[in-house]
Design an enzyme around this catalytic site. Sequence first.
Site, PDB file in Angstrom:
ATOM      1  N   GLY A   1       0.844  -1.201   0.000  1.00 24.18           N
ATOM      2  CA  GLY A   1       0.000   0.000   0.000  1.00 24.18           C
ATOM      3  C   GLY A   1       0.874   1.243   0.000  1.00 24.18           C
ATOM      4  O   GLY A   1       2.002   1.210   0.476  1.00 24.18           O
TER       5      GLY A   1
ATOM      6  N   GLY B   1       6.478  -2.161   3.186  1.00 29.59           N
ATOM      7  CA  GLY B   1       6.149  -2.615   4.530  1.00 29.59           C
ATOM      8  C   GLY B   1       6.615  -4.049   4.710  1.00 29.59           C
ATOM      9  O   GLY B   1       7.393  -4.570   3.899  1.00 29.59           O
TER      10      GLY B   1
ATOM     11  N   ASP C   1       1.368   2.323   9.455  1.00 29.74           N
ATOM     12  CA  ASP C   1       1.073   1.563  10.678  1.00 29.74           C
ATOM     13  C   ASP C   1       2.210   1.612  11.712  1.00 29.74           C
ATOM     14  O   ASP C   1       1.991   1.304  12.875  1.00 29.74           O
ATOM     15  CB  ASP C   1       0.800   0.089  10.337  1.00 29.74           C
ATOM     16  CG  ASP C   1      -0.305  -0.081   9.311  1.00 29.74           C
ATOM     17  OD1 ASP C   1      -1.131   0.833   9.173  1.00 29.74           O
ATOM     18  OD2 ASP C   1      -0.325  -1.131   8.630  1.00 29.74           O
TER      19      ASP C   1
ATOM     20  N   ARG D   1     -22.943  14.014  22.095  1.00 29.87           N
ATOM     21  CA  ARG D   1     -22.909  12.662  21.528  1.00 29.87           C
ATOM     22  C   ARG D   1     -21.594  11.959  21.827  1.00 29.87           C
ATOM     23  O   ARG D   1     -20.590  12.590  22.151  1.00 29.87           O
ATOM     24  CB  ARG D   1     -22.980  12.762  20.000  1.00 29.87           C
ATOM     25  CG  ARG D   1     -24.366  12.921  19.470  1.00 29.87           C
ATOM     26  CD  ARG D   1     -24.299  13.137  17.975  1.00 29.87           C
ATOM     27  NE  ARG D   1     -25.627  13.269  17.428  1.00 29.87           N
ATOM     28  CZ  ARG D   1     -25.899  13.855  16.266  1.00 29.87           C
ATOM     29  NH1 ARG D   1     -24.928  14.360  15.537  1.00 29.87           N
ATOM     30  NH2 ARG D   1     -27.126  13.919  15.833  1.00 29.87           N
TER      31      ARG D   1
ATOM     32  N   MET E   1      -6.804   3.236  11.089  1.00 24.83           N
ATOM     33  CA  MET E   1      -6.053   2.111  10.521  1.00 24.83           C
ATOM     34  C   MET E   1      -4.925   1.675  11.447  1.00 24.83           C
ATOM     35  O   MET E   1      -4.741   2.238  12.528  1.00 24.83           O
ATOM     36  CB  MET E   1      -5.491   2.507   9.157  1.00 24.83           C
ATOM     37  CG  MET E   1      -6.511   2.471   8.051  1.00 24.83           C
ATOM     38  SD  MET E   1      -5.719   2.792   6.461  1.00 24.83           S
ATOM     39  CE  MET E   1      -7.015   2.300   5.342  1.00 24.83           C
ATOM     40  N   GLY E   2      -4.159   0.687  11.006  1.00 24.68           N
ATOM     41  CA  GLY E   2      -3.004   0.243  11.784  1.00 24.68           C
ATOM     42  C   GLY E   2      -2.785  -1.260  11.801  1.00 24.68           C
ATOM     43  O   GLY E   2      -1.820  -1.741  12.369  1.00 24.68           O
TER      44      GLY E   2
ATOM     45  N   LEU F   1      -8.091   8.155   3.926  1.00 24.07           N
ATOM     46  CA  LEU F   1      -7.649   9.551   4.103  1.00 24.07           C
ATOM     47  C   LEU F   1      -6.318   9.562   4.853  1.00 24.07           C
ATOM     48  O   LEU F   1      -5.514  10.475   4.703  1.00 24.07           O
ATOM     49  CB  LEU F   1      -8.687  10.347   4.898  1.00 24.07           C
ATOM     50  CG  LEU F   1     -10.000  10.638   4.168  1.00 24.07           C
ATOM     51  CD1 LEU F   1     -11.006  11.272   5.105  1.00 24.07           C
ATOM     52  CD2 LEU F   1      -9.732  11.553   2.974  1.00 24.07           C
ATOM     53  N   GLN F   2      -6.097   8.507   5.667  1.00 23.47           N
ATOM     54  CA  GLN F   2      -4.852   8.425   6.434  1.00 23.47           C
ATOM     55  C   GLN F   2      -3.650   8.143   5.552  1.00 23.47           C
ATOM     56  O   GLN F   2      -2.507   8.357   5.939  1.00 23.47           O
ATOM     57  CB  GLN F   2      -4.956   7.329   7.511  1.00 23.47           C
ATOM     58  CG  GLN F   2      -5.972   7.664   8.578  1.00 23.47           C
ATOM     59  CD  GLN F   2      -6.478   6.432   9.310  1.00 23.47           C
ATOM     60  OE1 GLN F   2      -6.001   6.100  10.380  1.00 23.47           O
ATOM     61  NE2 GLN F   2      -7.455   5.754   8.747  1.00 23.47           N
TER      62      GLN F   2
HETATM   63  O1  F6P Z   1      -0.796  -1.260   6.070  1.00 22.22           O
HETATM   64  C1  F6P Z   1      -1.343  -0.031   5.735  1.00 22.22           C
HETATM   65  C2  F6P Z   1      -2.843  -0.104   5.701  1.00 22.22           C
HETATM   66  O2  F6P Z   1      -3.329   1.192   5.389  1.00 22.22           O
HETATM   67  C3  F6P Z   1      -3.499  -0.660   6.972  1.00 22.22           C
HETATM   68  O3  F6P Z   1      -3.512   0.283   8.018  1.00 22.22           O
HETATM   69  C4  F6P Z   1      -4.849  -1.063   6.449  1.00 22.22           C
HETATM   70  O4  F6P Z   1      -5.408  -2.103   7.220  1.00 22.22           O
HETATM   71  C5  F6P Z   1      -4.523  -1.578   5.073  1.00 22.22           C
HETATM   72  O5  F6P Z   1      -3.300  -0.979   4.698  1.00 22.22           O
HETATM   73  C6  F6P Z   1      -5.549  -1.281   4.017  1.00 22.22           C
HETATM   74  O6  F6P Z   1      -5.095  -1.803   2.814  1.00 22.22           O
HETATM   75  P1  F6P Z   1      -5.778  -1.630   1.392  1.00 22.22           P
HETATM   76  O7  F6P Z   1      -4.868  -0.754   0.589  1.00 22.22           O
HETATM   77  O8  F6P Z   1      -5.817  -3.018   0.842  1.00 22.22           O
HETATM   78  O9  F6P Z   1      -7.129  -1.038   1.581  1.00 22.22           O
END
Ligand code: F6P
Length: 360
Positions: A11, A115, A140, A175, A182-183, A284-285
């Site tokens: 990713g 990664g 992550d 609320r 993510m992570g 977005l992260q």
């Molecule tokens: O490892 C990075 C990450 O963004 C994780 O935090 C998340 O679970 C995963 O990749 C999402 O991957 P994809 O690109 O398959 O949606």
Amino acid sequence: MKRIGILTGGGDAPGLNAVIRAAVKTAIIQYGCEVLGIRDGYDGFLDKQGIIPLGLKDVSGILPRGGTILGAANRGNPFARKVLQNGREVTMDVSDEIIRAMKRSNMDALLVLGGDGTLRIAHELYQKGIPVIGVPKTIDNDIGGTEVTFGFDTALNTATEAIDRLHTTAEAHHRVMVLELMGREAGFIALHAGVAGGADVILIPEIPFKFESVVAKIRQRVERGSLFSILAVSEGAKPVGGEQVFSRGGDEIYLPRLGGIGQRVGEYIEKQGFESRVTILGHLQRGGTPTAFDRWLATRYGAAAVRLAARGGFDRMVALRGGQITDVALEEALAIPRRVDPNEDAVITARGMGISFGDE
Ligand code: F6P
């Protein structure tokens, strides 16, 4: 060293372009060496147009850009690649093809920005004769052997800003706001953003939680006059004795996709009488311009990776330890993934300030 290759696998993460730029500049300016970019991770080796020359002009202006000019692929494992054979999809080991393509292009080193999955493949390719150098990339922050990966700081800033925004609307409407972050198996984004953004509850995979404890914290806040609460929930968080929540199962190519724990937590809270809303921050992260810290780290990593290649330090990964750039054997970096230590200072600090991890 006459020619090096660079690829970005798995990713994407903010800072990939900053690493590419630093590596290309250092290779050309400091070593007078040629650079080739491989498109879409290891897949580029299997494509006639997949290997492109990278000059100084190609990297001009890319420092603040998110994504990667080379493209990425998180299903590009050459040891298990899905290919069509007689109209049927089969999984094949195409690593020898990659090795032949690399040998044909006369690269003296291959910088692999990735990664754990991508770096593991790099380590296996080294064992088959490819001179690889690893650069630790992921939002992550879960790679061993280094204190921090590039991309993490940007994701953390995005997550913290999201918590800030949720705070104002949570307060206005009295609320509970649940933010799923993510992570994967590491809770660093939720922990750091939760502390930086002033969350009331932080749920991470390393500390299994109890639904009742989460609600007890919200109730306690209401009793003290705080009619809203913010929860930072890592996608990999799980209840004591329970399972993680997945939005999609995995196979030999894709890892199972985590997602949905925020919704479960939000639904439980609502059933206990507290109005809740759930936000999934998602990709977005991963997107957007890298922070100054990530640009600075990525630039140092990219230049250091080229220097390591020039020294012949193959099958190793550049790393940050005690603020200094160093390098570690890929095998060592991959042996133990980085996780939040439940006894570390950040957790103790959070607990001491009344932040709940849902485990008491
Ligand atoms: O490892 C990075 C990450 O963004 C994780 O935090 C998340 O679970 C995963 O990749 C999402 O991957 P994809 O690109 O398959 O949606």
